[in-house]
Design a protein around this motif. Structure first.
Motif, PDB file in Angstrom:
ATOM      1  N   PRO A 353       0.832  -1.213   0.000  1.00 20.37           N
ATOM      2  CA  PRO A 353       0.000   0.000   0.000  1.00 20.37           C
ATOM      3  C   PRO A 353       0.863   1.258   0.000  1.00 20.37           C
ATOM      4  N   ALA A 354       0.338   2.311  -0.590  1.00 24.61           N
ATOM      5  CA  ALA A 354       1.070   3.575  -0.675  1.00 24.61           C
ATOM      6  C   ALA A 354       1.418   4.110   0.710  1.00 24.61           C
ATOM      7  N   ASP A 355       0.511   3.944   1.697  1.00 26.24           N
ATOM      8  CA  ASP A 355       0.777   4.443   3.046  1.00 26.24           C
ATOM      9  C   ASP A 355       1.963   3.717   3.680  1.00 26.24           C
ATOM     10  N   ALA A 356       2.087   2.416   3.407  1.00 25.61           N
ATOM     11  CA  ALA A 356       3.204   1.651   3.973  1.00 25.61           C
ATOM     12  C   ALA A 356       4.531   2.114   3.378  1.00 25.61           C
ATOM     13  N   LEU A 357       4.545   2.400   2.087  1.00 25.49           N
ATOM     14  CA  LEU A 357       5.759   2.904   1.456  1.00 25.49           C
ATOM     15  C   LEU A 357       6.123   4.271   2.032  1.00 25.49           C
ATOM     16  N   ARG A 358       5.128   5.134   2.201  1.00 28.23           N
ATOM     17  CA  ARG A 358       5.384   6.456   2.781  1.00 28.23           C
ATOM     18  C   ARG A 358       5.941   6.341   4.191  1.00 28.23           C
ATOM     19  N   ASP A 359       5.388   5.427   4.976  1.00 28.48           N
ATOM     20  CA  ASP A 359       5.873   5.256   6.350  1.00 28.48           C
ATOM     21  C   ASP A 359       7.328   4.805   6.370  1.00 28.48           C
ATOM     22  N   ASP A 360       7.725   3.954   5.405  1.00 24.62           N
ATOM     23  CA  ASP A 360       9.123   3.531   5.328  1.00 24.62           C
ATOM     24  C   ASP A 360      10.036   4.721   5.052  1.00 24.62           C
ATOM     25  N   VAL A 361       9.595   5.601   4.181  1.00 22.53           N
ATOM     26  CA  VAL A 361      10.399   6.782   3.860  1.00 22.53           C
ATOM     27  C   VAL A 361      10.491   7.696   5.078  1.00 22.53           C
ATOM     28  N   ARG A 362       9.374   7.907   5.747  1.00 13.28           N
ATOM     29  CA  ARG A 362       9.353   8.770   6.932  1.00 13.28           C
ATOM     30  C   ARG A 362      10.257   8.200   8.025  1.00 13.28           C
ATOM     31  N   ASP A 363      10.179   6.887   8.252  1.00 10.68           N
ATOM     32  CA  ASP A 363      11.013   6.263   9.277  1.00 10.68           C
ATOM     33  C   ASP A 363      12.497   6.385   8.932  1.00 10.68           C
ATOM     34  N   ALA A 364      12.827   6.208   7.651  1.00  5.60           N
ATOM     35  CA  ALA A 364      14.218   6.325   7.236  1.00  5.60           C
ATOM     36  C   ALA A 364      14.736   7.744   7.458  1.00  5.60           C
ATOM     37  N   LEU A 365      13.950   8.736   7.078  1.00  8.49           N
ATOM     38  CA  LEU A 365      14.375  10.127   7.263  1.00  8.49           C
ATOM     39  C   LEU A 365      14.556  10.458   8.745  1.00  8.49           C
ATOM     40  N   VAL A 380       2.471  12.301  -2.820  1.00  6.62           N
ATOM     41  CA  VAL A 380       1.943  13.000  -3.996  1.00  6.62           C
ATOM     42  C   VAL A 380       1.460  11.985  -5.024  1.00  6.62           C
ATOM     43  N   ASP A 381       2.256  10.953  -5.274  1.00  6.77           N
ATOM     44  CA  ASP A 381       1.886   9.903  -6.218  1.00  6.77           C
ATOM     45  C   ASP A 381       2.844   8.735  -6.039  1.00  6.77           C
ATOM     46  N   VAL A 382       2.448   7.569  -6.520  1.00  2.13           N
ATOM     47  CA  VAL A 382       3.309   6.392  -6.531  1.00  2.13           C
ATOM     48  C   VAL A 382       3.255   5.788  -7.927  1.00  2.13           C
TER      49      VAL A 382
END
Length: 440
Positions: A353-365, A380-382
């Motif tokens: 899911p797009a939310d799971a990918l976003r959470d991975d990016v947020r956690d990495a940052l 914004v988009d996937v």
């Protein structure tokens, strides 16, 4: 030179082939099924953000770019360039690995980088020197091996491969295992040492648009929204003449709307599955490598302080890397916003899911920039692309088809006749045009 030619496909290879045939005096019509040219090199606008279809960049060190556009044409792209090298990231740590020759201001920071040993830094310079001396014709021939095997043969340590090469070349080859052909590594490594990496201020679509403008100025008629159904000989079947024969008859392109166009030669520059269907050339590779690119926005004052370098994930694979797009190219985002691109490799991200990918990016940052707040990160988009490149294991390039492999007055153009890249696509267009001229 008299004669007429039809080009099927308006990607980079088709546009180059069409322009070169028109320059040679042929009457050329190009059909593209999409509303715009570009093939896999596309750009869209979402909520004021400029998003390339999948993370893509232009290597100015590619010879075909200079050959087809010239210095003035490259200047007209108004490139926004990345700083040479990358930043190796892990929780609580960021280390710059710069090119000391092309970016001497950061040579000291790179020297202090303890993610890569001093001996491996020296090996990198030696490798650069060796590849820079090679003749263009020496690449993509001879014995092959995986990137991992190749670099180990040079003596590079496993830590160098894990900390830098896996995430960096994972982004280039979409293969973090480094099982891609060493030929790809050698060619791209030399291109990076000879030029810069950047994106046009208006997005990567500016590249095919520039090629299309060149083709039109040469006299090519470009018809978009025109899908080709089949390619056949004028008798309705394949002709038993050898490729390049001057008496090979004429070819007929039939469009989905039932209309046809007859010409002396057809250049099929469609996607690999479509090209195989239209030409019956079984050597065209159809096994693709996927890529997922997530595009994320933040308030401009919340953007990570990363400079213009790619952030490599040395401690995990999701995301493989984060790219500060609006830092490199401010035109990609509204003035009050920052735009990041994150790349995800393999089949798994295609289904997440797009939310799971976003959470991975947020956690990495959060891990890479302790104390900074990225809670406002939003998607914004996937882009989920199942066929971003064709698979390039060791030895594959020796099995790829040639431009004149189809029977009759038909040739093929596409990176699948060279290697999967912008360079490969544009070079294949030149090669296809030369093969097609035998029929005119």
């Amino acid at each position: 030179m008299d004669g007429d030619a039809t080009v099927v496909g308006g990607g980079l290879s088709g546009l180059v082939a069409a322009a070169r045939l028109a320059d040679a005096g042929a009457d050329v019509t190009l059909f593209e099924r999409r509303p715009t040219v570009g093939g896999r090199v596309r750009t869209e606008t979402v909520d004021g953000f400029t998003l390339d279809r999948g993370f893509q960049v232009l290597f100015t060190g590619y010879p075909a770019v200079e050959r087809e556009l010239g210095s003035d044409g490259i200047d007209d792209l108004d490139l926004r360039r990345f700083a040479p090298g990358a930043t190796i990231c892990r929780p609580g740590s960021r280390a710059v690995l710069a090119d000391p020759i092309r970016d001497p201001r950061h040579a000291l920071a790179s020297l202090r980088n303890d993610e890569v040993s001093f001996s491996d830094k020296l090996r990198t310079l030696a490798l650069r020197y060796d590849l820079d001396r090679r003749d263009e014709r020496d690449f993509f021939s001879g014995p092959d091996a995986s990137i991992r095997e190749y670099l180990r043969s040079w003596g590079f340590a496993d830590e160098y491969l894990a900390n830098f090469v896996e995430p960096f070349y994972g982004g280039i080859t979409l293969d973090r295992t480094l099982s891609t052909s060493k030929h790809v590594f050698e060619y791209t490594f030399r291109a990076m040492s000879r030029g810069s990496i950047g994106v046009p201020a208006a997005g990567m679509a500016a590249l095919p648009e520039a090629l299309a403008a060149r083709a039109r100025s040469a006299g090519v008629e470009i018809r978009t929204g025109a899908a080709v159904e089949s390619v056949r000989t004028e008798e309705g079947g394949r002709l038993p003449f050898r490729s390049g024969s001057s008496d090979a008859g004429r070819a007929v392109v039939e469009l989905e709307d039932g209309s046809t166009r007859e010409s002396d030669v057809v250049v099929v520059a469609a996607s690999p599955p479509e090209a195989r269907k239209l030409t019956s050339v079984d050597a065209i590779p159809t096994e693709g490598v996927p890529n997922v690119t997530g595009w994320y926005a933040l308030p401009a004052d919340a953007a990570p302080e990363s400079g213009s370098r790619i952030l490599l994930n040395a401690a995990g694979e999701s995301p493989n890397a984060v790219v500060p797009m609006s830092t490199v190219a401010p035109e990609y985002a509204p003035d009050d916003r920052a735009l990041l691109a994150a790349t995800f490799l393999g089949d798994g991200p295609l289904r997440r899911p797009a939310d799971a990918l976003r959470d991975d990016v947020r956690d990495a940052l959060h891990a890479w920039f302790p104390g900074e707040d990225f809670s406002a990160l939003e998607t914004v988009d996937v882009h989920r692309i199942r066929f971003a490149q064709f698979a390039q294991p060791p030895g594959v390039h020796a099995t790829l088809p040639g431009a004149d492999d189809p029977e009759g007055p038909v040739v093929i153009a596409g990176d699948y006749t060279e290697w999967s890249s912008i360079q490969g696509a544009m070079e294949s267009g030149r090669t296809a045009a030369e093969a097609a001229r035998a029929y005119l």
